[in-house]
Design a protein around this motif. Sequence first.
Motif, PDB file in Angstrom:
ATOM      1  N   VAL A   1       0.876  -1.169   0.000  1.00  0.00           N
ATOM      2  CA  VAL A   1       0.000   0.000   0.000  1.00  0.00           C
ATOM      3  C   VAL A   1       0.913   1.218   0.000  1.00  0.00           C
ATOM      4  O   VAL A   1       1.802   1.334   0.847  1.00  0.00           O
ATOM      5  CB  VAL A   1      -0.936   0.019   1.227  1.00  0.00           C
ATOM      6  CG1 VAL A   1      -1.754   1.311   1.248  1.00  0.00           C
ATOM      7  CG2 VAL A   1      -1.858  -1.191   1.222  1.00  0.00           C
ATOM      8  N   ASN A   2       0.708   2.079  -0.980  1.00  0.00           N
ATOM      9  CA  ASN A   2       1.539   3.270  -1.149  1.00  0.00           C
ATOM     10  C   ASN A   2       3.031   2.925  -1.127  1.00  0.00           C
ATOM     11  O   ASN A   2       3.844   3.570  -0.459  1.00  0.00           O
ATOM     12  CB  ASN A   2       1.181   4.322  -0.092  1.00  0.00           C
ATOM     13  CG  ASN A   2      -0.247   4.796  -0.267  1.00  0.00           C
ATOM     14  OD1 ASN A   2      -0.756   4.859  -1.390  1.00  0.00           O
ATOM     15  ND2 ASN A   2      -0.917   5.106   0.819  1.00  0.00           N
ATOM     16  N   GLN A   3       3.354   1.860  -1.862  1.00  0.00           N
ATOM     17  CA  GLN A   3       4.737   1.438  -2.101  1.00  0.00           C
ATOM     18  C   GLN A   3       5.461   0.936  -0.856  1.00  0.00           C
ATOM     19  O   GLN A   3       6.691   0.964  -0.797  1.00  0.00           O
ATOM     20  CB  GLN A   3       5.528   2.567  -2.789  1.00  0.00           C
ATOM     21  CG  GLN A   3       4.836   3.046  -4.060  1.00  0.00           C
ATOM     22  CD  GLN A   3       5.708   3.888  -4.970  1.00  0.00           C
ATOM     23  OE1 GLN A   3       6.784   4.328  -4.578  1.00  0.00           O
ATOM     24  NE2 GLN A   3       5.253   4.103  -6.179  1.00  0.00           N
ATOM     25  N   ARG A   4       4.710   0.464   0.111  1.00  0.00           N
ATOM     26  CA  ARG A   4       5.311  -0.213   1.270  1.00  0.00           C
ATOM     27  C   ARG A   4       4.635  -1.564   1.429  1.00  0.00           C
ATOM     28  O   ARG A   4       3.417  -1.670   1.301  1.00  0.00           O
ATOM     29  CB  ARG A   4       5.107   0.606   2.552  1.00  0.00           C
ATOM     30  CG  ARG A   4       5.854   1.921   2.549  1.00  0.00           C
ATOM     31  CD  ARG A   4       5.855   2.540   3.934  1.00  0.00           C
ATOM     32  NE  ARG A   4       6.762   1.821   4.830  1.00  0.00           N
ATOM     33  CZ  ARG A   4       8.035   2.148   4.995  1.00  0.00           C
ATOM     34  NH1 ARG A   4       8.548   3.166   4.335  1.00  0.00           N
ATOM     35  NH2 ARG A   4       8.800   1.473   5.810  1.00  0.00           N
ATOM     36  N   MET A   5       5.435  -2.603   1.739  1.00  0.00           N
ATOM     37  CA  MET A   5       4.885  -3.933   1.951  1.00  0.00           C
ATOM     38  C   MET A   5       3.765  -3.850   2.986  1.00  0.00           C
ATOM     39  O   MET A   5       3.901  -3.157   3.995  1.00  0.00           O
ATOM     40  CB  MET A   5       5.966  -4.891   2.455  1.00  0.00           C
ATOM     41  CG  MET A   5       7.032  -5.221   1.419  1.00  0.00           C
ATOM     42  SD  MET A   5       6.390  -6.277   0.087  1.00  0.00           S
ATOM     43  CE  MET A   5       7.936  -6.625  -0.803  1.00  0.00           C
ATOM     44  N   ALA A   6       2.678  -4.569   2.739  1.00  0.00           N
ATOM     45  CA  ALA A   6       1.516  -4.442   3.610  1.00  0.00           C
ATOM     46  C   ALA A   6       0.895  -5.800   3.896  1.00  0.00           C
ATOM     47  O   ALA A   6       1.129  -6.769   3.172  1.00  0.00           O
ATOM     48  CB  ALA A   6       0.486  -3.525   2.962  1.00  0.00           C
TER      49      ALA A   6
ATOM     50  N   ASP B   1      -4.301  -4.411   6.646  1.00  0.00           N
ATOM     51  CA  ASP B   1      -3.947  -2.991   6.561  1.00  0.00           C
ATOM     52  C   ASP B   1      -5.038  -2.192   5.848  1.00  0.00           C
ATOM     53  O   ASP B   1      -5.672  -2.669   4.904  1.00  0.00           O
ATOM     54  CB  ASP B   1      -2.608  -2.817   5.845  1.00  0.00           C
ATOM     55  CG  ASP B   1      -1.431  -3.250   6.722  1.00  0.00           C
ATOM     56  OD1 ASP B   1      -1.660  -3.545   7.903  1.00  0.00           O
ATOM     57  OD2 ASP B   1      -0.289  -3.306   6.215  1.00  0.00           O
ATOM     58  N   ALA B   2      -5.231  -0.972   6.319  1.00  0.00           N
ATOM     59  CA  ALA B   2      -6.297  -0.114   5.793  1.00  0.00           C
ATOM     60  C   ALA B   2      -5.953   0.426   4.410  1.00  0.00           C
ATOM     61  O   ALA B   2      -4.793   0.680   4.089  1.00  0.00           O
ATOM     62  CB  ALA B   2      -6.533   1.042   6.754  1.00  0.00           C
ATOM     63  N   VAL B   3      -6.984   0.586   3.600  1.00  0.00           N
ATOM     64  CA  VAL B   3      -6.851   1.215   2.283  1.00  0.00           C
ATOM     65  C   VAL B   3      -7.814   2.384   2.259  1.00  0.00           C
ATOM     66  O   VAL B   3      -8.982   2.237   2.621  1.00  0.00           O
ATOM     67  CB  VAL B   3      -7.194   0.201   1.166  1.00  0.00           C
ATOM     68  CG1 VAL B   3      -7.225   0.892  -0.181  1.00  0.00           C
ATOM     69  CG2 VAL B   3      -6.184  -0.939   1.163  1.00  0.00           C
ATOM     70  N   THR B   4      -7.310   3.553   1.870  1.00  0.00           N
ATOM     71  CA  THR B   4      -8.177   4.720   1.836  1.00  0.00           C
ATOM     72  C   THR B   4      -8.126   5.387   0.476  1.00  0.00           C
ATOM     73  O   THR B   4      -7.272   5.066  -0.360  1.00  0.00           O
ATOM     74  CB  THR B   4      -7.780   5.747   2.924  1.00  0.00           C
ATOM     75  OG1 THR B   4      -6.410   6.088   2.733  1.00  0.00           O
ATOM     76  CG2 THR B   4      -7.952   5.176   4.316  1.00  0.00           C
ATOM     77  N   ASP B   5      -9.056   6.309   0.261  1.00  0.00           N
ATOM     78  CA  ASP B   5      -9.221   6.980  -1.015  1.00  0.00           C
ATOM     79  C   ASP B   5      -7.889   7.537  -1.534  1.00  0.00           C
ATOM     80  O   ASP B   5      -7.155   8.176  -0.790  1.00  0.00           O
ATOM     81  CB  ASP B   5     -10.229   8.133  -0.848  1.00  0.00           C
ATOM     82  CG  ASP B   5     -10.688   8.662  -2.190  1.00  0.00           C
ATOM     83  OD1 ASP B   5     -10.953   7.844  -3.090  1.00  0.00           O
ATOM     84  OD2 ASP B   5     -10.759   9.899  -2.337  1.00  0.00           O
ATOM     85  N   GLY B   6      -7.588   7.270  -2.794  1.00  0.00           N
ATOM     86  CA  GLY B   6      -6.383   7.803  -3.413  1.00  0.00           C
ATOM     87  C   GLY B   6      -5.145   6.949  -3.217  1.00  0.00           C
ATOM     88  O   GLY B   6      -4.081   7.268  -3.756  1.00  0.00           O
ATOM     89  N   ASP B   7      -5.257   5.859  -2.474  1.00  0.00           N
ATOM     90  CA  ASP B   7      -4.099   4.999  -2.237  1.00  0.00           C
ATOM     91  C   ASP B   7      -3.641   4.289  -3.509  1.00  0.00           C
ATOM     92  O   ASP B   7      -4.427   4.081  -4.436  1.00  0.00           O
ATOM     93  CB  ASP B   7      -4.421   3.919  -1.194  1.00  0.00           C
ATOM     94  CG  ASP B   7      -4.316   4.454   0.229  1.00  0.00           C
ATOM     95  OD1 ASP B   7      -3.868   5.606   0.402  1.00  0.00           O
ATOM     96  OD2 ASP B   7      -4.684   3.714   1.163  1.00  0.00           O
ATOM     97  N   GLU B   8      -2.360   3.927  -3.507  1.00  0.00           N
ATOM     98  CA  GLU B   8      -1.811   3.076  -4.563  1.00  0.00           C
ATOM     99  C   GLU B   8      -1.579   1.701  -3.950  1.00  0.00           C
ATOM    100  O   GLU B   8      -0.777   1.548  -3.042  1.00  0.00           O
ATOM    101  CB  GLU B   8      -0.493   3.644  -5.092  1.00  0.00           C
ATOM    102  CG  GLU B   8       0.140   2.765  -6.174  1.00  0.00           C
ATOM    103  CD  GLU B   8       1.412   3.385  -6.759  1.00  0.00           C
ATOM    104  OE1 GLU B   8       1.334   4.495  -7.319  1.00  0.00           O
ATOM    105  OE2 GLU B   8       2.482   2.763  -6.626  1.00  0.00           O
TER     106      GLU B   8
END
Lengths: 151, 86
Positions: free
Chosen positions: B60-65, B69-76
């Motif tokens: 999530v956002n270029q970090r191992m997850a 883990d939470a995902v929110t609007d606009g995440d990669e």
Amino acid sequence: MSVSVQQADFDIGAEIDALMAGRGDIGAVATFTGLVRDMNEGSGVTAMTLEHYPGMTEAALADIVEQAKARWDILAVRVIHRVGTLRPADRIVLVVVAGAHRGEAFAACEFIMDYLKTRAPFWKREDTPAGSRWVDARESDDSAAARWQQD
Amino acid sequence: MTMKIKVLYFAALREALGSSGETVELPEGATTLAGVRAVIAGRGGAWTALAQMKNLRAAVNQRMADPDDAVTDGDEVAFFPPVTGG
């Protein structure tokens, strides 16, 4: 820049020289170079293509280097990982660690490679006479990385 | 409120899905990595590879997850097989 992801080959001697330039406090330089082999899992390999996750790859490598610097008293680090299509005997990855003494340099170099193997987003695809295949992750890489874990 | 995220696929998963990435609108309730994975795999067809692939990893956002883990609007968000560099 201590971390690079690039298609181009690298010159190990030049990288060591660059790391040492202008300083006299380095007493030990440990390097690791990973190469493409012409054989894997019982079949010949004619070429290997490395895919990566642009952005995350650089961040993951930089994070691994920071962890190494936090754990060992080392003076300078250089990591280069190639992407794209490579042939047997081509260089894939270089880790150079400079320190005052060899102990820290050896340990940090091995740590960086073990973590890179399991945490940096690269994927290898190899061409064999029977066709092209993705390389499977090895459990031995996970255990190599796990032995560095601290409680 | 609907959430829009960017989703990327790599290596063998990218090939199985026939896609390197897309923008995904998440239905209400899909707020974790596991939720995102279930939504996309739920399309059926080739997308089920996302549910079936062994040892799938994610960021999530270029970090191992992790799945929780939470995902929110606009995440990669990215899904991929275990890494094999070095």
